[in-house]
Design a protein around this motif. Structure first.
Motif: not given
Length: 451
Positions: A351-353, A405-406, A409, A429
């Motif tokens: 995942t990218s954040q 976190w959610e 993201w 992602c």
């Protein structure tokens, strides 16, 4: 922590539909496995079958049947010169070309990202282009989404590259992402075509073979926060742990290791989760004093010579596909619940954040764009991630608070350290998976639009 500038552009459209149970039902092979929902605001279309490759317009290309159908050069359609901007060399290449049929997206899109899986023997390469049709019925130019080779031989291969400065005043390509310049006008990309050109040295018999080509079209709305989801899974996958930080200062020609290598380090973790890894011969170029030489190898073979880094999303997915019977795609997920459904089926995700250190408890760093590998969820629903931005391999496994976190993201807008509004990734992602899948894995992928 990559130097990648996060390029997600958000559209002011309807709020993302909250959908928890359908994705989990799909992971179990339930009714939701039939087809992805149009209300996800993400549309995936990939060409993978012999029937797919037999469509469109062929100029010297041919569909290949068998266990893994693909596209290859049957005969050259012509010759062209290519001046490689990264070597200063101009060479003549023969080529063949496939132009895919128009695909009308279920989502009038503000962004599109192409990805592909291929093998390019020494002295061959490929170019992926995309042409969109706007909602005002005009078309974009044929944008180059990547010039790619799996090789890196200075004598026989071009330098793998994205192409800068592509725009028509309505949309622009930023490294690997086609993005509308102004989403407030209501203009959208409603359909697109892909064009694939395969190159080899004149008179050669080798050919690139492409097994998967497609794009993710999306229209994620502007949002600084996303609705909280309810925990639905407690499971952890056993995924190798690699730190990018132990490589700091290694190979300046591939962006110097350390914080710049989050993407290839994450990629290598999942490649090895699926039982693939480079051979001793593959790794013979790496300084033997360096730990985890396979991470150095991943950095070299995902490196984008124009971007000058290893964070090109499709190049990472394409690198994963160079391993036997492994596939890779770049997409967006709509919710943490969808990610839970993949983990439930045994499918980890990269995942990218982007975030400030006080937005993700326990991270200990700020980032304008970072890749990490999600490997599970605790009983309380918190996210278990292999975070390569860790001081050692032993420290890579982290548990991050679910709500924090959610949000970092899935959001598309955030404030940086100076208070300026900047972009977030909106759920981007990478998904890597083998050609042979269980029924449950196929259903979980289908529920998020991947076939």
């Amino acid at each position: 922590m990559s130097r990648r500038t996060v390029l997600a552009t958000a559209a002011a459209v309807a709020a993302l539909a909250a959908t928890a149970s359908p994705a989990l039902a799909a992971a179990a092979g339930g009714p939701a496995a039939r087809a992805p929902r149009a209300d996800r605001l993400v549309d995936n279309r990939f060409w993978t079958s012999h029937k797919d490759w037999s469509t469109g317009t062929h100029q010297g290309t041919a569909a290949v049947s068998g266990a893994r159908p693909g596209l290859r050069i049957e005969r050259p359609a012509g010759r062209t010169d290519y001046a490689d901007p990264h070597t200063g060399k101009t060479a003549t290449w023969e080529y063949a070309r496939w132009t895919g049929p128009a695909h009308r997206s279920t989502v009038p899109a503000t962004e599109l990202i192409a990805s592909w899986n291929a093998r390019t023997p020494a002295g061959t390469w490929l170019q992926v282009e995309l042409r969109g049709t706007y909602s005002d019925k005009t078309k974009t130019p044929w944008y180059v989404m990547g010039r790619w080779t799996s090789g890196d031989d200075k004598e026989t291969d071009i330098r793998r590259t994205s192409v800068d400065d592509q725009t028509d005043g309505k949309s622009t390509v930023w490294t690997d992402t086609l993005s509308l310049d102004d989403t407030t006008t209501g203009l959208r990309v409603v359909s697109y075509q892909l064009r694939l050109t395969l190159y080899r040295k004149p008179g050669a018999t080798g050919t690139p073979t492409v097994w998967r080509l497609g794009a993710m079209a999306s229209a994620v709305p502007d949002r600084f926060t996303v609705p909280a989801s309810k925990p639905g899974l407690a499971k952890e996958l056993t995924v190798p742990r690699y730190s990018q930080e132990i490589h700091a200062g290694q190979y300046p020609e591939y962006d110097n290791g350390g914080e710049a290598w989050c993407s290839p380090t994450s990629s290598q973790m999942i490649i090895e989760f699926w039982g693939r890894r480079p051979t001793a011969e593959d790794l013979s170029w790496v300084d033997p004093s360096y730990a985890d030489p396979q991470v150095c190898h991943a950095a070299r073979y995902t490196f984008d010579y124009q971007y000058n880094g290893c964070g090109n999303w499709p190049f990472n997915a394409a690198y994963a596909s160079t391993y036997k019977d492994l596939q890779g795609v770049v997409t967006r997920l709509a919710s943490l619940t969808e990610l839970e459904s993949l983990i439930a089926a045994g499918l980890p995700a990269i995942t990218s954040q982007s975030f400030l250190r006080d937005e993700l408890t326990g991270a200990g760093y700020d980032t304008a764009g970072h890749l990490m590998t999600v490997i599970g969820f605790t009983a309380d629903g918190d996210v278990i991630a292999n975070d390569p931005a860790s001081p050692s391999n032993a420290a890579v496994r982290r548990v991050y608070k679910r709500r924090e976190w959610e949000n970092i993201w899935l959001r598309t807008k955030r404030y940086n350290a100076t208070g300026k509004v900047v972009s977030g990734t909106g759920g981007v992602c990478y998904l890597y998976f083998p050609t042979k899948l269980t029924a449950r894995q196929r259903a979980a992928l289908a529920a998020v639009g991947i076939h």
